[in-house]
Design a protein around this motif. Sequence first.
Motif, PDB file in Angstrom:
ATOM      1  N   UNK A   1      -0.437 -11.858  -2.705  1.00  0.00           N
ATOM      2  CA  UNK A   1      -1.419 -10.786  -3.156  1.00  0.00           C
ATOM      3  C   UNK A   1      -2.004 -10.137  -1.977  1.00  0.00           C
ATOM      4  N   UNK A   2      -2.588  -9.234  -1.998  1.00  0.00           N
ATOM      5  CA  UNK A   2      -3.251  -8.268  -1.231  1.00  0.00           C
ATOM      6  C   UNK A   2      -4.679  -8.445  -1.478  1.00  0.00           C
ATOM      7  N   UNK A   3      -5.308  -8.405  -0.242  1.00  0.00           N
ATOM      8  CA  UNK A   3      -6.865  -8.972  -0.493  1.00  0.00           C
ATOM      9  C   UNK A   3      -7.689  -7.885   0.546  1.00  0.00           C
ATOM     10  N   UNK A   4      -8.873  -7.919   0.266  1.00  0.00           N
ATOM     11  CA  UNK A   4      -9.794  -7.109   1.201  1.00  0.00           C
ATOM     12  C   UNK A   4     -11.131  -8.109   1.215  1.00  0.00           C
ATOM     13  N   UNK A   5     -12.251  -7.687   1.939  1.00  0.00           N
ATOM     14  CA  UNK A   5     -13.613  -8.311   1.862  1.00  0.00           C
ATOM     15  C   UNK A   5     -14.740  -7.188   2.431  1.00  0.00           C
ATOM     16  N   UNK A   6     -15.478  -8.206   3.168  1.00  0.00           N
ATOM     17  CA  UNK A   6     -16.552  -7.414   4.102  1.00  0.00           C
ATOM     18  C   UNK A   6     -15.886  -7.266   5.487  1.00  0.00           C
ATOM     19  N   UNK A   7     -16.293  -6.234   6.314  1.00  0.00           N
ATOM     20  CA  UNK A   7     -15.780  -6.204   7.813  1.00  0.00           C
ATOM     21  C   UNK A   7     -16.462  -7.664   8.363  1.00  0.00           C
ATOM     22  N   UNK A   8     -17.483  -7.860   7.978  1.00  0.00           N
ATOM     23  CA  UNK A   8     -17.995  -9.245   8.872  1.00  0.00           C
ATOM     24  C   UNK A   8     -17.123 -10.333   8.441  1.00  0.00           C
ATOM     25  N   UNK A   9     -17.063 -10.632   7.436  1.00  0.00           N
ATOM     26  CA  UNK A   9     -16.156 -11.825   7.042  1.00  0.00           C
ATOM     27  C   UNK A   9     -14.842 -11.705   7.500  1.00  0.00           C
ATOM     28  N   UNK A  10     -14.061 -10.696   7.533  1.00  0.00           N
ATOM     29  CA  UNK A  10     -12.695 -10.595   7.740  1.00  0.00           C
ATOM     30  C   UNK A  10     -12.664 -10.472   9.386  1.00  0.00           C
ATOM     31  N   UNK A  11     -13.731 -10.057  10.143  1.00  0.00           N
ATOM     32  CA  UNK A  11     -13.658 -10.091  11.383  1.00  0.00           C
ATOM     33  C   UNK A  11     -13.958 -11.374  11.894  1.00  0.00           C
ATOM     34  N   UNK A  12     -14.961 -12.337  11.421  1.00  0.00           N
ATOM     35  CA  UNK A  12     -15.171 -13.532  11.673  1.00  0.00           C
ATOM     36  C   UNK A  12     -13.814 -14.438  11.356  1.00  0.00           C
ATOM     37  N   UNK A  13     -13.142 -14.059  10.243  1.00  0.00           N
ATOM     38  CA  UNK A  13     -11.892 -14.808   9.995  1.00  0.00           C
ATOM     39  C   UNK A  13     -10.641 -14.616  11.162  1.00  0.00           C
TER      40      UNK A  13
ATOM     41  N   UNK B   1      -5.743  -0.788  -2.520  1.00  0.00           N
ATOM     42  CA  UNK B   1      -4.459  -1.833  -1.970  1.00  0.00           C
ATOM     43  C   UNK B   1      -3.637  -1.998  -3.022  1.00  0.00           C
ATOM     44  N   UNK B   2      -3.799  -1.977  -4.308  1.00  0.00           N
ATOM     45  CA  UNK B   2      -2.921  -1.992  -5.460  1.00  0.00           C
ATOM     46  C   UNK B   2      -1.908  -0.960  -5.412  1.00  0.00           C
ATOM     47  N   UNK B   3      -2.240   0.319  -4.983  1.00  0.00           N
ATOM     48  CA  UNK B   3      -1.373   1.386  -5.066  1.00  0.00           C
ATOM     49  C   UNK B   3      -0.421   0.989  -3.832  1.00  0.00           C
ATOM     50  N   UNK B   4      -0.817   0.601  -2.810  1.00  0.00           N
ATOM     51  CA  UNK B   4      -0.118   0.158  -1.441  1.00  0.00           C
ATOM     52  C   UNK B   4       0.775  -0.876  -1.757  1.00  0.00           C
ATOM     53  N   UNK B   5       0.428  -1.778  -2.622  1.00  0.00           N
ATOM     54  CA  UNK B   5       1.487  -2.981  -2.857  1.00  0.00           C
ATOM     55  C   UNK B   5       2.533  -2.837  -3.447  1.00  0.00           C
ATOM     56  N   UNK B   6       2.430  -1.413  -4.393  1.00  0.00           N
ATOM     57  CA  UNK B   6       3.729  -1.317  -5.306  1.00  0.00           C
ATOM     58  C   UNK B   6       4.974  -1.243  -4.635  1.00  0.00           C
ATOM     59  N   UNK B   7       4.834  -0.619  -3.501  1.00  0.00           N
ATOM     60  CA  UNK B   7       6.196  -0.420  -2.607  1.00  0.00           C
ATOM     61  C   UNK B   7       6.674  -1.891  -2.178  1.00  0.00           C
ATOM     62  N   UNK B   8       6.152  -2.622  -2.175  1.00  0.00           N
ATOM     63  CA  UNK B   8       6.731  -4.120  -1.827  1.00  0.00           C
ATOM     64  C   UNK B   8       6.890  -5.051  -2.699  1.00  0.00           C
ATOM     65  N   UNK B   9       6.612  -4.709  -4.074  1.00  0.00           N
ATOM     66  CA  UNK B   9       6.920  -5.433  -5.245  1.00  0.00           C
ATOM     67  C   UNK B   9       6.543  -6.661  -5.067  1.00  0.00           C
TER      68      UNK B   9
END
Length: 289
Positions: free
Chosen positions: A221-233, A206-214
């Motif tokens: 911020x760019x974020x991640x988590x667990x499959x279950x938490x993100x799919x529930x959200x 994510x950090x590498x990917x975010x670089x192009x958007x400055x």
Amino acid sequence: MPLRLFLPFALAVAALCASCKPAAPALTPPTTGTATYEVRGILQKLDVARGKAVIAHDAIPGYMEAMTMEFSAADGALAALEPGDELAFRLTVTESRAWIDAVRKTGHITLPASAKPALEPLAPGAVLPDCALVDQHDQAIRLRDFPGRALAFTFIFTRCPLPTFCPLMNRHFADVQRELGSDDTRTNWQLLSISLDPAYDTPERLAKYAESYQPNERHWRFATGTDADIEKLGAAFGLTVARNGGQTEHNLRTVVVDAAGRVQKVFVGNEWTAEELIADLRRAMAVKP
């Protein structure tokens, strides 16, 4: 001419004529920033009125792995099709657009029954559900870590190259950051781009990917988590994510939460503008915590 001399001569002429034939058209047109791909897939959903088709497509070498995406179609390209049709089609991609045409039906299958029914999405005014995340620097955050701020979050994944899907969401966020960042009168806003592919989208990626958007990390911020938490959200807002082997199917949702922590707006799909999001965030910032 003796036969032993004629045969080499005839073969040489044939080879010369073959080299004079027009070459087959190149796969990528000469226009800068435009590429075309020949693709095969199975039609999952169809909206002829909007010119949209959800297709589970095979891997596109050099561009995109196998996944299920919603494509915009050229006028008339979807006529006489139905879900379950096996298709061959052309995908054209520019820096900001993508569409399909030259669609041919090659067969038909019976699609499996739909998976679990969708939950009723949260309505405006609902309290934002919390969710545990980590940002691109592997720092723990939660959705409720931004009291008193207007929050907008969207769902993306780094392996999504189609310019009208995840990259468009981030381009909109970049426009929002540029506009709101120039206004010193209200600074209580926050953007989150949340990956729906946690297994692949590690904080490092994510950090590498975010670089192009400055991103200005005070506000985006760019974020991640667990499959279950993100799919529930995501399910709380009508986001659907399905993984079938190597394929990923998802729709698009972007959510605005006011400074009091209540859902203000849910943008469906990709047919909204950065200007609309900016206007909603300004209203959300003005709400008393």
